[in-house]
Write an enzyme that holds these catalytic residues in place. Structure first.
Site, PDB file in Angstrom:
ATOM      1  N   GLU A   1      51.440  26.960  43.938  1.00  0.00           N
ATOM      2  CA  GLU A   1      50.745  26.894  45.228  1.00  0.00           C
ATOM      3  C   GLU A   1      50.074  25.542  45.398  1.00  0.00           C
ATOM      4  OE1 GLU A   1      47.118  27.331  47.866  1.00  0.00           O
ATOM      5  OE2 GLU A   1      47.311  26.670  45.798  1.00  0.00           O
ATOM      6  N   GLU A   2      49.529  25.039  44.293  1.00  0.00           N
ATOM      7  CA  GLU A   2      48.782  23.779  44.364  1.00  0.00           C
ATOM      8  C   GLU A   2      49.666  22.589  44.707  1.00  0.00           C
ATOM      9  OE1 GLU A   2      45.781  23.830  44.557  1.00  0.00           O
ATOM     10  OE2 GLU A   2      44.858  25.349  43.279  1.00  0.00           O
TER      11      GLU A   2
ATOM     12  N   ASP B   1      42.659  34.168  47.664  1.00  0.00           N
ATOM     13  CA  ASP B   1      42.641  32.846  47.043  1.00  0.00           C
ATOM     14  C   ASP B   1      41.203  32.337  47.061  1.00  0.00           C
ATOM     15  OD1 ASP B   1      43.074  30.279  46.153  1.00  0.00           O
ATOM     16  OD2 ASP B   1      44.551  29.757  47.671  1.00  0.00           O
TER      17      ASP B   1
ATOM     18  N   ASP C   1      35.922  44.817  45.270  1.00  0.00           N
ATOM     19  CA  ASP C   1      35.830  46.134  45.912  1.00  0.00           C
ATOM     20  C   ASP C   1      36.430  46.105  47.315  1.00  0.00           C
ATOM     21  OD1 ASP C   1      34.628  47.321  43.715  1.00  0.00           O
ATOM     22  OD2 ASP C   1      32.591  46.923  44.414  1.00  0.00           O
TER      23      ASP C   1
ATOM     24  N   ILE D   1      35.752  48.795  41.723  1.00  0.00           N
ATOM     25  CA  ILE D   1      36.418  47.899  40.784  1.00  0.00           C
ATOM     26  C   ILE D   1      35.363  47.250  39.896  1.00  0.00           C
ATOM     27  CG2 ILE D   1      37.907  45.875  40.534  1.00  0.00           C
ATOM     28  CD1 ILE D   1      39.283  48.353  41.724  1.00  0.00           C
TER      29      ILE D   1
ATOM     30  N   ASP E   1      39.741  28.923  41.379  1.00  0.00           N
ATOM     31  CA  ASP E   1      40.932  28.602  42.172  1.00  0.00           C
ATOM     32  C   ASP E   1      42.167  28.574  41.282  1.00  0.00           C
ATOM     33  OD1 ASP E   1      42.665  27.769  44.122  1.00  0.00           O
ATOM     34  OD2 ASP E   1      42.004  25.681  44.105  1.00  0.00           O
TER      35      ASP E   1
ATOM     36  N   ASP F   1      32.327  40.608  42.583  1.00  0.00           N
ATOM     37  CA  ASP F   1      32.209  42.063  42.609  1.00  0.00           C
ATOM     38  C   ASP F   1      32.468  42.606  44.009  1.00  0.00           C
ATOM     39  OD1 ASP F   1      31.712  44.647  41.792  1.00  0.00           O
ATOM     40  OD2 ASP F   1      29.541  44.430  41.754  1.00  0.00           O
TER      41      ASP F   1
ATOM     42  N   HIS G   1      47.788  33.068  44.297  1.00  0.00           N
ATOM     43  CA  HIS G   1      48.478  32.164  43.373  1.00  0.00           C
ATOM     44  C   HIS G   1      47.812  32.184  41.999  1.00  0.00           C
ATOM     45  CE1 HIS G   1      45.818  28.499  43.232  1.00  0.00           C
ATOM     46  NE2 HIS G   1      45.426  28.908  44.420  1.00  0.00           N
TER      47      HIS G   1
END
Length: 497
Positions: free
Chosen positions: A158-159, A187, A305, A31, A124, A301, A112
């Site tokens: 979500e928060e 998350d 992956d 990725i 976040d 990174d 989220h």
């Protein structure tokens, strides 16, 4: 990710995970972190153009949903925008299904998409949202056609307490919940001072809320196998209720995921393990400085992956759906089935009752799958501890249940919350009453720490009671010095396999 006021302490102990699953049938693609960061730049631009955030009910959030949806629609996913209401504002979940695969054996990947109002939320949880998006696009680019059905989810609000993911899970029928045989949650996967934490599916750390539902250990092992292959050590983190796996594991769905740390501080031992500094994992957590400058490219990174590796491995036959068995008896507490209070209780307050609980600091106002649960002192009262368990034990007993022969399993959702004035003498407990014999099949003891209310699941083998007529006894106790103790139980089921 939810703030510390709703969280438990992270479990950082090491421990062996379950044996890694077999290699994926098709190799997972690499990725591109450049592509993931391009999505983050778009989310940053959306926030900048919309008051500096992407929060629930704000235009920046809906613009974020639209950005993700447009890319997935163009890639060939079937998308659905699910709306819900919270705090007087409309929120949205985005669900994206990849055509093909066994829908009765669905692997779901989620995170989220909303931020707090204070900032753009790029770590976040732009980081998990963007990584999941690029993995989904890689599924389309490679034409991946696994045995299992793939479904991706981007959650709203979500928060504000896992509102979007809870609305999604609650919208599913029992049969639809059973079809989701694994949930991967991502998350905060690019924290600037990162750790490499995996949700402790097998409870090898022995801390906090216990293991995830059956199958969670294999998810943990799959992710651990990837990090082992690149020479990066991992540590466990508890299923502490801080993120969107919560409503999934509360409904018995296996789960797992990666977490690079929030406001907690990296210890000296963790610096030796992973590098970085003995400071916060993310000093911009829930702050205006959570921008594209607040990302560790190496962590982003590696974790992107790892997500792809888990999706390709688990979706291509790496797991099979757990046996569900035949339901012998079940109570979701949405209707009254005749539970009765214990006659020998000593608690002076906080007695168990079937009720629609009030949401207070130490008590969840949301049942697992509906409105009602068994809860100690459902009314809020004037303070956090006004109607908690005080003065001893409280018990509530099920109606009589006639058990057939065969292999029998009791499963249920539960929580025990307490402050640091609690002791190991305080507990929540499940017992089986058969004639004059009472057998304990589950106990969770308290400790002298703060433990927030968070739904967890547990099971017990009842095969030794086959052919008997029994009652289930749910008990909680404040059995030492006065302390704040709250407990609840929901979704009680007995199955035969």
């Amino acid at each position: 990710m939810l703030g510390a006021t709703a969280a438990l302490v992270l479990g950082l102990a090491t421990g062996p995970a379950a044996a890694a699953p077999t290699t994926a049938l098709a190799a997972a693609p690499n990725i591109s972190v450049t592509s993931v960061k391009a999505h983050l730049s778009q989310l940053q631009s959306i926030a900048t153009a919309n008051g500096g955030n992407r929060a629930h009910g704000r235009p920046g959030y809906l613009a974020s949903v639209t950005y993700v949806k447009n890319l997935l629609d163009a890639a060939g996913f079937t998308t659905r925008q699910q709306s819900f209401t919270y705090n007087g504002a409309t929120g949205y979940n985005l669900i994206a299904d990849w055509p093909g695969g066994d829908t009765a054996n669905t692997l779901m990947i989620g995170g989220h998409l909303d931020s707090v109002t204070a900032g753009p939320g790029i770590n976040d949880n732009g980081s998990g949202s963007a990584a999941n998006l690029e993995v989904a696009l890689a599924v389309a680019r490679t034409g991946f056609q696994p045995d299992r059905h793939l479904r991706f989810g981007w959650w709203g609000a979500e928060e504000l307490g896992l509102r979007g993911s809870t609305a999604y899970v609650n919208s599913l029928t029992t049969a639809q919940k059973r079809e989701i045989t694994g949930y991967l949650n991502f998350d905060m996967v690019g924290s600037p001072n990162p750790g490499y934490f995996l949700y402790d599916g097998d409870n090898s750390d022995g801390t906090g809320s216990g293991p995830g539902p059956s199958g969670s250990a294999q998810i943990e092992a799959t992710l651990a196998a990837y990090f082992t292959s690149i020479g990066v050590p991992t540590r466990g983190t508890d299923f502490d209720g801080r993120s969107d796996y919560g409503p999934f594991i509360a409904n018995g769905i296996p789960a797992g995921g990666i977490f690079t740390g929030a406001e907690g501080r990296k210890t000296a031992a963790q610096v030796q393990l992973w590098g970085g500094t003995a400071a916060a994992f993310d000093p911009c957590y829930h702050a205006s400085c959570d921008t594209t400058a607040n990302i560790n490219d190496t962590a982003l990174d590696r974790n992107s992956d790892a997500i792809a590796y888990a999706v390709w491995t688990l979706a291509a036959g790496g797991t099979t759906p757990p046996p569900t068995g035949t339901t012998v008896w079940e109570d979701t507490f949405e209707t009254a089935k005749g539970w009765t209070a214990g006659t020998g209780d000593t608690a002076t307050s906080g007695r168990f009752e079937r009720a629609d609980p009030a949401a207070i600091t130490s008590q969840l106002g949301t049942a697992v799958g509906g409105t009602y649960d068994l809860v100690t002192g459902a009314t809020a009262g004037a303070s956090a501890g006004a109607n908690d368990v005080d003065g001893g034990t409280t018990t509530i007993l099920s109606p009589s249940i006639t058990l057939p022969t065969g292999t029998l399993t009791l499963s249920f959702s539960w929580y025990l919350s307490h402050l640091n004035n609690a002791t190991s003498a305080d507990y929540v407990r499940i017992r089986v009453v058969s004639g004059s014999t009472t057998t304990t099949v589950f106990t969770q003891s308290a400790a002298a720490t703060d433990r927030a209310a968070a739904w967890a699941t547990a099971s017990a083998n009842l095969s030794s009671f086959a052919g008997q007529t029994v009652r289930l006894s749910v008990e909680a106790a404040d059995a030492s010095t006065a302390s704040l103790v709250e407990a609840a139980v929901d979704n009680v089921k007995i199955t035969r396999s």
